[in-house]
Scaffold this active site. Structure first.
Site, PDB file in Angstrom:
ATOM      1  N   SER A   1     -60.552  69.659  22.632  1.00 32.38           N
ATOM      2  CA  SER A   1     -60.145  70.381  21.495  1.00 32.38           C
ATOM      3  C   SER A   1     -60.190  70.509  20.268  1.00 32.38           C
ATOM      4  O   SER A   1     -61.238  69.128  19.768  1.00 32.38           O
ATOM      5  CB  SER A   1     -58.436  69.962  21.082  1.00 32.38           C
ATOM      6  OG  SER A   1     -57.363  70.394  22.364  1.00 32.38           O
TER       7      SER A   1
ATOM      8  N   GLU B   1     -61.348  67.836  15.082  1.00 32.07           N
ATOM      9  CA  GLU B   1     -61.127  66.935  16.494  1.00 32.07           C
ATOM     10  C   GLU B   1     -62.289  65.690  16.223  1.00 32.07           C
ATOM     11  O   GLU B   1     -62.446  64.634  16.240  1.00 32.07           O
ATOM     12  CB  GLU B   1     -60.489  67.110  17.141  1.00 32.07           C
ATOM     13  CG  GLU B   1     -60.360  65.429  17.942  1.00 32.07           C
ATOM     14  CD  GLU B   1     -59.280  66.080  18.946  1.00 32.07           C
ATOM     15  OE1 GLU B   1     -57.886  66.526  19.768  1.00 32.07           O
ATOM     16  OE2 GLU B   1     -59.523  65.921  20.825  1.00 32.07           O
TER      17      GLU B   1
ATOM     18  N   ARG C   1     -54.488  61.577  17.128  1.00 36.06           N
ATOM     19  CA  ARG C   1     -55.857  61.370  16.948  1.00 36.06           C
ATOM     20  C   ARG C   1     -56.723  60.316  15.918  1.00 36.06           C
ATOM     21  O   ARG C   1     -57.774  61.557  15.189  1.00 36.06           O
ATOM     22  CB  ARG C   1     -55.771  62.680  17.078  1.00 36.06           C
ATOM     23  CG  ARG C   1     -55.475  63.662  17.883  1.00 36.06           C
ATOM     24  CD  ARG C   1     -56.443  63.491  19.732  1.00 36.06           C
ATOM     25  NE  ARG C   1     -55.221  63.589  20.721  1.00 36.06           N
ATOM     26  CZ  ARG C   1     -54.353  63.237  21.017  1.00 36.06           C
ATOM     27  NH1 ARG C   1     -53.620  62.049  20.264  1.00 36.06           N
ATOM     28  NH2 ARG C   1     -53.488  63.751  22.209  1.00 36.06           N
TER      29      ARG C   1
HETATM   30  C1  LIG Z   1     -62.916  68.963  28.954  1.00 40.71           C
HETATM   31  C2  LIG Z   1     -62.846  67.750  27.726  1.00 40.71           C
HETATM   32  C3  LIG Z   1     -61.049  67.865  27.449  1.00 40.71           C
HETATM   33  C4  LIG Z   1     -60.691  66.530  26.538  1.00 40.71           C
HETATM   34  N1  LIG Z   1     -59.779  66.361  26.958  1.00 40.71           N
HETATM   35  C5  LIG Z   1     -59.780  65.676  25.699  1.00 40.71           C
HETATM   36  C6  LIG Z   1     -57.147  65.199  25.521  1.00 40.71           C
HETATM   37  O1  LIG Z   1     -56.589  65.392  26.454  1.00 40.71           O
HETATM   38  N2  LIG Z   1     -57.182  64.095  24.792  1.00 40.71           N
HETATM   39  C7  LIG Z   1     -58.269  63.788  23.982  1.00 40.71           C
HETATM   40  O2  LIG Z   1     -57.515  62.011  23.238  1.00 40.71           O
HETATM   41  N3  LIG Z   1     -59.205  63.543  24.402  1.00 40.71           N
HETATM   42  C8  LIG Z   1     -59.783  64.798  25.137  1.00 40.71           C
HETATM   43  N4  LIG Z   1     -61.003  65.380  24.183  1.00 40.71           N
HETATM   44  C9  LIG Z   1     -62.043  63.938  24.111  1.00 40.71           C
HETATM   45  C10 LIG Z   1     -62.923  63.066  24.220  1.00 40.71           C
HETATM   46  O3  LIG Z   1     -63.113  62.993  25.543  1.00 40.71           O
HETATM   47  C11 LIG Z   1     -61.693  61.955  24.676  1.00 40.71           C
HETATM   48  O4  LIG Z   1     -62.038  61.715  22.757  1.00 40.71           O
HETATM   49  C12 LIG Z   1     -63.086  60.752  24.639  1.00 40.71           C
HETATM   50  O5  LIG Z   1     -62.002  59.548  24.342  1.00 40.71           O
HETATM   51  C13 LIG Z   1     -64.697  60.484  24.201  1.00 40.71           C
HETATM   52  O6  LIG Z   1     -65.502  59.589  24.340  1.00 40.71           O
HETATM   53  P1  LIG Z   1     -66.339  59.150  25.152  1.00 40.71           P
HETATM   54  O7  LIG Z   1     -66.779  57.976  25.637  1.00 40.71           O
HETATM   55  O8  LIG Z   1     -67.096  61.202  25.330  1.00 40.71           O
HETATM   56  O9  LIG Z   1     -67.056  59.068  23.271  1.00 40.71           O
HETATM   57  P2  LIG Z   1     -68.492  59.864  22.712  1.00 40.71           P
HETATM   58  O10 LIG Z   1     -68.275  60.777  22.415  1.00 40.71           O
HETATM   59  O11 LIG Z   1     -69.776  59.699  23.447  1.00 40.71           O
HETATM   60  O12 LIG Z   1     -68.015  59.378  20.630  1.00 40.71           O
HETATM   61  C14 LIG Z   1     -67.162  59.326  20.341  1.00 40.71           C
HETATM   62  C15 LIG Z   1     -66.874  58.994  18.925  1.00 40.71           C
HETATM   63  O13 LIG Z   1     -66.292  56.969  19.327  1.00 40.71           O
HETATM   64  C16 LIG Z   1     -67.636  56.623  19.249  1.00 40.71           C
HETATM   65  N5  LIG Z   1     -67.550  55.839  19.762  1.00 40.71           N
HETATM   66  C17 LIG Z   1     -67.949  56.190  21.530  1.00 40.71           C
HETATM   67  N6  LIG Z   1     -67.207  54.572  22.754  1.00 40.71           N
HETATM   68  C18 LIG Z   1     -67.285  54.124  21.046  1.00 40.71           C
HETATM   69  C19 LIG Z   1     -66.857  52.502  21.042  1.00 40.71           C
HETATM   70  N7  LIG Z   1     -67.144  51.761  22.115  1.00 40.71           N
HETATM   71  N8  LIG Z   1     -67.005  51.596  19.644  1.00 40.71           N
HETATM   72  C20 LIG Z   1     -66.649  52.630  19.030  1.00 40.71           C
HETATM   73  N9  LIG Z   1     -67.183  53.391  18.922  1.00 40.71           N
HETATM   74  C21 LIG Z   1     -67.172  54.315  19.898  1.00 40.71           C
HETATM   75  C22 LIG Z   1     -68.963  57.555  19.262  1.00 40.71           C
HETATM   76  O14 LIG Z   1     -69.646  56.854  18.542  1.00 40.71           O
HETATM   77  C23 LIG Z   1     -68.164  58.395  18.481  1.00 40.71           C
HETATM   78  O15 LIG Z   1     -67.791  58.644  17.004  1.00 40.71           O
HETATM   79  C24 LIG Z   1     -61.902  66.325  25.915  1.00 40.71           C
HETATM   80  C25 LIG Z   1     -62.902  66.188  25.788  1.00 40.71           C
HETATM   81  C26 LIG Z   1     -63.106  67.712  26.863  1.00 40.71           C
HETATM   82  C27 LIG Z   1     -64.874  67.619  26.617  1.00 40.71           C
END
Ligand SMILES: Cc1cc2nc3c(=O)[nH]c(=O)nc-3n(C[C@H](O)[C@H](O)[C@H](O)COP(=O)(O)OP(=O)(O)OC[C@H]3O[C@@H](n4cnc5c(N)ncnc54)[C@H](O)[C@@H]3O)c2cc1C
Length: 358
Positions: free
Chosen positions: A252, A350, A175
């Site tokens: 998580s 996380e 992670r």
């Molecule tokens: C219901 C649910 C289930 C989930 N299950 C999992 C799971 O099984 N495994 C897991 O690993 N995660 C899980 N997650 C967490 C999340 O979905 C992942 O971490 C996902 O990759 C985040 O993507 P996002 O586009 O929403 O990022 P955001 O929430 O928009 O951003 C997260 C972080 O990444 C940065 N960021 C986003 N895009 C970029 C980019 N292109 N370049 C640089 N920085 C960037 C942002 O600035 C921020 O700091 C879950 C979340 C939810 C709500």
């Protein structure tokens, strides 16, 4: 939605996060191509300092599924990543999939499974964007993106250049990666190398293997693996459902703590039981945070003020509809401190905390 040339002021960020929490952004810009992302960041960074995390001039937000944004919002520019699309190049047994950062992740996984490409199937149903997957080396059910990523095109906010980073430069771990808690690199696109096969990669996760009726290490039909993962996730509230507050979370909230062998032995002694744990290659032991939380007295449904632990999954802290970020962080502190007092183990969040702290 506004494009890079159109900027909105003081738009609430709660409509852009899966927690449905977060106050206003001083400025919100939508960028729908890599060029627009770079232009928006160059402009914002020209008026601030991208090298100083404390005085960040702009924050990139994609799916908003791994952020906790302060009730006060964010005092700078928020750049919404909305560049979408992907291409597939097959060469014999392998296929390179190049995906734009703002592409919705699960649409990509669905398409690769339908196309007979193995490597992402266990990551079905994870919310958010493809470009965010390298940030915390997204993983689930025995797969993580570090296994298939071959190249990442980034914009370096310190140098103002775009460059391609190889996996060994990304410091991928459990992670985490070089990108987490670091505003320097913005991912513009990601290359994955997948296997041309209608069979999945070997199933490593025992619960998934059981639900597929295969032995751990065996392969299964790609489409069946996707369906099984989606069903397991839905049962835990880990697939977004607008009508179900158990899914209004960041997934998580705490990572599983990774302990040196000596600390794990002390934990077993203190717990008087054997917590579920996974040994690492280096002698460390990854311990189930959910087990620690439950045994410290915080069960499913444990409520805070307008927030609470999901009724389906102990690790998911949720907004029940009337919550605030302050209340969510209070709940997280109560759990973290309770686990520390009971077991002497400190849990770490996380998600990325934006303009707030635990
Ligand atoms: C219901 C649910 C289930 C989930 N299950 C999992 C799971 O099984 N495994 C897991 O690993 N995660 C899980 N997650 C967490 C999340 O979905 C992942 O971490 C996902 O990759 C985040 O993507 P996002 O586009 O929403 O990022 P955001 O929430 O928009 O951003 C997260 C972080 O990444 C940065 N960021 C986003 N895009 C970029 C980019 N292109 N370049 C640089 N920085 C960037 C942002 O600035 C921020 O700091 C879950 C979340 C939810 C709500």
């Amino acid at each position: 939605m506004k494009h890079v040339s159109e900027r909105t002021h003081h738009e609430m960020l709660n409509s852009h996060t899966t927690l449905r929490l977060g106050g206003p952004a001083a400025e919100l810009v939508e960028a729908s191509s890599a060029d627009e992302i770079v232009a928006a960041l160059r402009k914002a960074d020209a008026s601030g300092s991208a090298t100083d995390n404390a005085a960040v001039s702009a924050f990139v937000l994609a799916g908003g599924s791994n952020v906790v944004v302060a009730d006060e919002g964010y005092p700078g520019t928020v750049v919404l990543l909305r560049n979408r699309g992907f291409s597939v190049h097959r060469e014999g047994e392998r296929a390179t999939v190049r995906v734009e950062a703002g592409q919705q992740w699960d649409e990509l996984v669905e398409a690769t499974v339908a196309d007979g490409l193995a490597g992402l199937e266990c990551l079905s149903g994870i919310p958010g964007s493809a470009g965010a997957t390298p940030i915390q080396n997204v993983g689930a059910y025995g797969q993580e993106v570090a296994e298939t990523i071959t190249a990442i095109r980034v914009y370096d906010r310190y140098s103002g250049e775009t460059l391609v980073m190889r996996p060994d430069e990304c410091l991928f771990g459990y992670r985490t990666s070089i990108f987490k808690h670091n505003n320097r690199f913005v991912v513009l696109s990601v290359d994955f190398s997948l296997t041309v096969s209608t069979l999945s990669t070997p199933i490593r996760y025992a619960e998934l293997a059981r639900s597929l009726g295969v032995a751990p290490g065996e392969q299964a039909d790609l489409a069946r693996v996707r369906e099984a993962v989606l069903a397991l996730r839905a049962g835990k509230g880990m697939v977004l459902d607008p009508s179900d507050p158990d899914t209004w979370s960041v997934g998580s909230f705490f990572t599983n703590p990774v302990l040196p062998a000596s600390e794990y032995a002390a934990l077993r002694e203190r717990a008087g039981a054997q917590p579920p744990a996974w040994p690492g290659a280096d002698g460390s032991v990854k311990v189930s945070a959910a087990w620690l939380i439950e045994r410290a007295g915080f069960g499913k449904g444990h409520a805070g003020v307008g927030v609470g632990i999901s009724t389906k999954h102990t690790l998911a802290l949720t907004n029940r509809g009337t919550g605030t970020t302050a209340a969510l962080l209070d709940l997280a502190r109560e759990i973290r401190d309770g686990v520390r007092d009971r077991f002497g183990v400190v849990l770490h969040p996380e998600p990325v905390l934006v303009n707030c702290a635990l």
